[in-house]
Design an enzyme around this catalytic site. Structure first.
Site, PDB file in Angstrom:
ATOM      1  N   GLU A 114      -6.740  22.779 -29.623  1.00 10.47           N
ATOM      2  CA  GLU A 114      -7.531  21.498 -30.691  1.00 10.47           C
ATOM      3  C   GLU A 114      -8.352  21.391 -30.400  1.00 10.47           C
ATOM      4  O   GLU A 114      -9.953  20.816 -30.735  1.00 10.47           O
ATOM      5  CB  GLU A 114      -5.981  20.141 -31.298  1.00 10.47           C
ATOM      6  CG  GLU A 114      -7.129  19.785 -32.039  1.00 10.47           C
ATOM      7  CD  GLU A 114      -6.003  17.868 -31.863  1.00 10.47           C
ATOM      8  OE1 GLU A 114      -4.791  17.824 -32.671  1.00 10.47           O
ATOM      9  OE2 GLU A 114      -6.689  16.906 -32.245  1.00 10.47           O
ATOM     10  N   ARG A 130      -7.049  20.239 -39.403  1.00 10.30           N
ATOM     11  CA  ARG A 130      -7.268  20.457 -38.169  1.00 10.30           C
ATOM     12  C   ARG A 130      -8.822  20.954 -38.090  1.00 10.30           C
ATOM     13  O   ARG A 130      -8.982  21.730 -37.018  1.00 10.30           O
ATOM     14  CB  ARG A 130      -6.887  20.866 -36.645  1.00 10.30           C
ATOM     15  CG  ARG A 130      -5.860  19.176 -36.002  1.00 10.30           C
ATOM     16  CD  ARG A 130      -6.138  17.754 -35.716  1.00 10.30           C
ATOM     17  NE  ARG A 130      -5.480  17.302 -35.742  1.00 10.30           N
ATOM     18  CZ  ARG A 130      -5.118  16.669 -36.588  1.00 10.30           C
ATOM     19  NH1 ARG A 130      -4.655  16.631 -37.688  1.00 10.30           N
ATOM     20  NH2 ARG A 130      -3.751  15.190 -35.941  1.00 10.30           N
ATOM     21  N   SER A 138      -4.474  14.636 -28.960  1.00  7.73           N
ATOM     22  CA  SER A 138      -3.412  16.473 -28.429  1.00  7.73           C
ATOM     23  C   SER A 138      -3.716  17.073 -27.959  1.00  7.73           C
ATOM     24  O   SER A 138      -5.547  17.771 -28.692  1.00  7.73           O
ATOM     25  CB  SER A 138      -3.176  16.671 -29.899  1.00  7.73           C
ATOM     26  OG  SER A 138      -1.982  15.338 -30.614  1.00  7.73           O
TER      27      SER A 138
HETATM   28  N1  EPU Z   1       7.588  15.246 -28.922  1.00  5.84           N
HETATM   29  C1  EPU Z   1       8.318  15.359 -28.114  1.00  5.84           C
HETATM   30  N2  EPU Z   1       8.336  15.552 -27.152  1.00  5.84           N
HETATM   31  C2  EPU Z   1       6.693  14.785 -26.464  1.00  5.84           C
HETATM   32  C3  EPU Z   1       6.117  15.400 -27.976  1.00  5.84           C
HETATM   33  C4  EPU Z   1       6.486  14.832 -29.463  1.00  5.84           C
HETATM   34  O1  EPU Z   1      10.002  15.680 -28.233  1.00  5.84           O
HETATM   35  O2  EPU Z   1       6.458  14.792 -25.430  1.00  5.84           O
HETATM   36  C5  EPU Z   1       8.413  15.000 -30.744  1.00  5.84           C
HETATM   37  C6  EPU Z   1       8.935  14.034 -31.303  1.00  5.84           C
HETATM   38  O3  EPU Z   1       9.968  13.663 -30.938  1.00  5.84           O
HETATM   39  C7  EPU Z   1       8.325  14.658 -32.402  1.00  5.84           C
HETATM   40  C8  EPU Z   1       7.996  15.294 -32.894  1.00  5.84           C
HETATM   41  O4  EPU Z   1       7.358  15.987 -30.985  1.00  5.84           O
HETATM   42  O5  EPU Z   1       9.828  14.411 -33.075  1.00  5.84           O
HETATM   43  C9  EPU Z   1       6.388  15.223 -32.931  1.00  5.84           C
HETATM   44  O6  EPU Z   1       5.931  14.172 -32.570  1.00  5.84           O
HETATM   45  P1  EPU Z   1       4.723  12.965 -32.709  1.00  5.84           P
HETATM   46  O7  EPU Z   1       4.890  12.413 -33.817  1.00  5.84           O
HETATM   47  O8  EPU Z   1       4.314  11.827 -31.288  1.00  5.84           O
HETATM   48  O9  EPU Z   1       2.997  13.778 -33.640  1.00  5.84           O
HETATM   49  P2  EPU Z   1       2.858  15.080 -33.319  1.00  5.84           P
HETATM   50  O10 EPU Z   1       3.001  16.075 -33.717  1.00  5.84           O
HETATM   51  O11 EPU Z   1       2.731  15.506 -31.608  1.00  5.84           O
HETATM   52  C10 EPU Z   1       0.629  14.959 -34.334  1.00  5.84           C
HETATM   53  C11 EPU Z   1      -1.176  14.424 -33.772  1.00  5.84           C
HETATM   54  C12 EPU Z   1      -1.632  13.480 -34.178  1.00  5.84           C
HETATM   55  C13 EPU Z   1      -1.097  12.780 -34.401  1.00  5.84           C
HETATM   56  C14 EPU Z   1       0.319  12.112 -34.711  1.00  5.84           C
HETATM   57  C15 EPU Z   1       1.293  10.972 -35.809  1.00  5.84           C
HETATM   58  C16 EPU Z   1      -1.374  17.731 -33.902  1.00  5.84           C
HETATM   59  C17 EPU Z   1      -1.833  18.184 -33.169  1.00  5.84           C
HETATM   60  N3  EPU Z   1      -1.445  16.212 -33.222  1.00  5.84           N
HETATM   61  O12 EPU Z   1       1.216  14.669 -33.298  1.00  5.84           O
HETATM   62  O13 EPU Z   1      -2.548  13.892 -33.811  1.00  5.84           O
HETATM   63  O14 EPU Z   1      -1.015  11.053 -34.230  1.00  5.84           O
HETATM   64  O15 EPU Z   1       0.713  14.255 -35.416  1.00  5.84           O
HETATM   65  O16 EPU Z   1       0.628  12.247 -37.498  1.00  5.84           O
HETATM   66  O17 EPU Z   1      -1.771  17.427 -34.735  1.00  5.84           O
HETATM   67  C18 EPU Z   1      -5.067  14.106 -32.729  1.00  5.84           C
HETATM   68  O18 EPU Z   1      -4.651  14.809 -33.038  1.00  5.84           O
HETATM   69  O19 EPU Z   1      -5.336  14.462 -31.045  1.00  5.84           O
HETATM   70  C19 EPU Z   1      -3.175  13.677 -32.649  1.00  5.84           C
HETATM   71  C20 EPU Z   1      -3.333  12.470 -31.406  1.00  5.84           C
END
Ligand code: EPU
Length: 340
Positions: free
Chosen positions: A336, A165, A240
């Site tokens: 972010e 990012r 995010s």
């Molecule tokens: N999780 C929770 N509770 C929540 C949300 C997530 O326990 O409320 C856990 C999920 O169960 C999972 C882990 O956290 O084990 C990761 O969650 P998720 O797959 O939804 O991805 P993320 O890490 O929260 C990142 C990016 C997203 C991108 C997704 C998919 C960042 C800051 N965010 O989210 O990007 O779409 O991975 O690759 O790196 C963005 O940058 O705006 C964005 C949406």
């Protein structure tokens, strides 16, 4: 002759839907118009802000300066060989429309980045990423115009200093260049599918797809995003709000004793990335509604404006979330989203 507007609401120019005002506002559709702007007294005498799709920004107040938005469009093939096609897109092109254009032509590499809001020009700034792919994997180059001199510079992929990012455009060169176009290097036939992400595999399995195409991967990504991320046209948000923080393995070992299910991803050098959404959920914020704003019920990393919320309220909520994660886990979340 360029036209600079005055006292314009930015409500429809940011996906949080915050009704902040810009003292001056201009949409620039050609290099010539940008060059003219650089000599204009309003540009020379005011601070300025370059706005893409407004999908990664939070306005906490009015902007007492000039907002410059790219309206540079056009998608063209600049070169190709047996394996690759090089596709240039104007910075004002909508990112998702560009992805759809690539899929229609069976050009591979951006399918995992389907449905990300924002513009093509803003995409390299924060190195957009999702489901195992980042734009740095496909960027051939970025064309930018230096705002202090009007000089065009082509940044190669390595010039962009991409990181999670991050890029040079968010760091050393912040607000120094106006990105006019980006060029992607995409596969023509031997596509390198990235279906490593568990959720993608689940969707493909549900649909009995054993040999996925780039279209299947895009469809899966769209289905996953729609199931957990709110549509900014319906509920204001900027995806995010925080980055997933990095922590040392030892630090996480201690947390693991109490919370064995903490989601972590090793990134080398004994460091891991921790899921910020999980940290925020553990602090009890998920689904919290505070008047017009809140934390999304399906994804705690997404702060939302249910309508008429203001940017300052959202910022205050973000600071409270940051403080509680720090207190409970000793981990500092960084935003972010760009806070203005
Ligand atoms: N999780 C929770 N509770 C929540 C949300 C997530 O326990 O409320 C856990 C999920 O169960 C999972 C882990 O956290 O084990 C990761 O969650 P998720 O797959 O939804 O991805 P993320 O890490 O929260 C990142 C990016 C997203 C991108 C997704 C998919 C960042 C800051 N965010 O989210 O990007 O779409 O991975 O690759 O790196 C963005 O940058 O705006 C964005 C949406």
């Amino acid at each position: 002759m360029i036209q600079i507007q005055e006292n314009i609401s930015l409500q429809y120019f940011n996906t949080f839907g915050i009704d902040a005002k810009a003292r001056y506002f201009i949409e620039v559709s050609t290099d010539e118009a940008l060059q003219e702007l650089l000599h204009h007294t309003i540009f020379r005498n005011n601070k300025y802000l370059i706005l893409g799709g407004g999908s990664n920004i939070l306005f906490t107040k009015n902007f007492d300066g000039l907002v410059i938005k790219s309206a540079m469009t056009g998608i063209t093939v600049t070169a190709e060989n047996d394996d690759f096609i090089f596709v240039r897109a104007g910075s004002g092109e909508n990112w998702h429309q560009l992805v759809m254009h690539c899929l229609q032509h069976n050009w591979g590499g951006v399918e995992n980045l389907s449905l990300i809001p924002g513009t093509a020009g803003a995409a390299p700034m924060q190195n957009i990423g999702a489901y195992g792919v980042e734009i740095q994997n496909v960027i051939e180059n970025v064309n930018g115009i230096e705002l202090s001199t009007g000089t065009l510079r082509t940044f190669t992929n390595s010039d962009c200093h991409f990181n999670y990012r991050e890029s040079i455009f968010k760091q050393e060169l912040k607000e120094k260049y106006f990105i006019s176009s980006i060029t992607l290097r995409l596969t023509k036939k031997k596509h390198h599918l990235n279906t490593s992400y568990g959720a993608i595999q689940d969707v493909l399995k549900q649909h009995n797809i054993a040999h996925p195409t780039i279209q299947h991967v895009s469809d899966a990504v769209i289905a996953i995003r729609q199931s957990k991320l709110p549509d900014p046209r319906v509920i204001g948000n900027a995806g995010s709000f925080f980055k997933n923080p990095t922590a040392h393995e030892k630090e996480v070992e201690l947390i693991k004793k109490e919370y064995p299910s903490i989601p972590i991803y090793p990134i080398g050098n004994q460091n891991v990335k921790v899921a910020a959404g999980w940290l925020i959920e553990q602090c009890g914020w998920k689904g919290k509604k505070l008047g017009n704003i809140g934390v999304h019920p399906q994804q705690a990393l997404v702060l939302v404006n249910y309508g008429n919320g203001n940017g300052e309220e959202i910022f205050q909520l973000a600071m409270k979330i940051q403080a509680s994660v720090k207190e409970k886990f000793g981990i500092t979340l960084t935003t972010e989203v760009n806070i203005i």
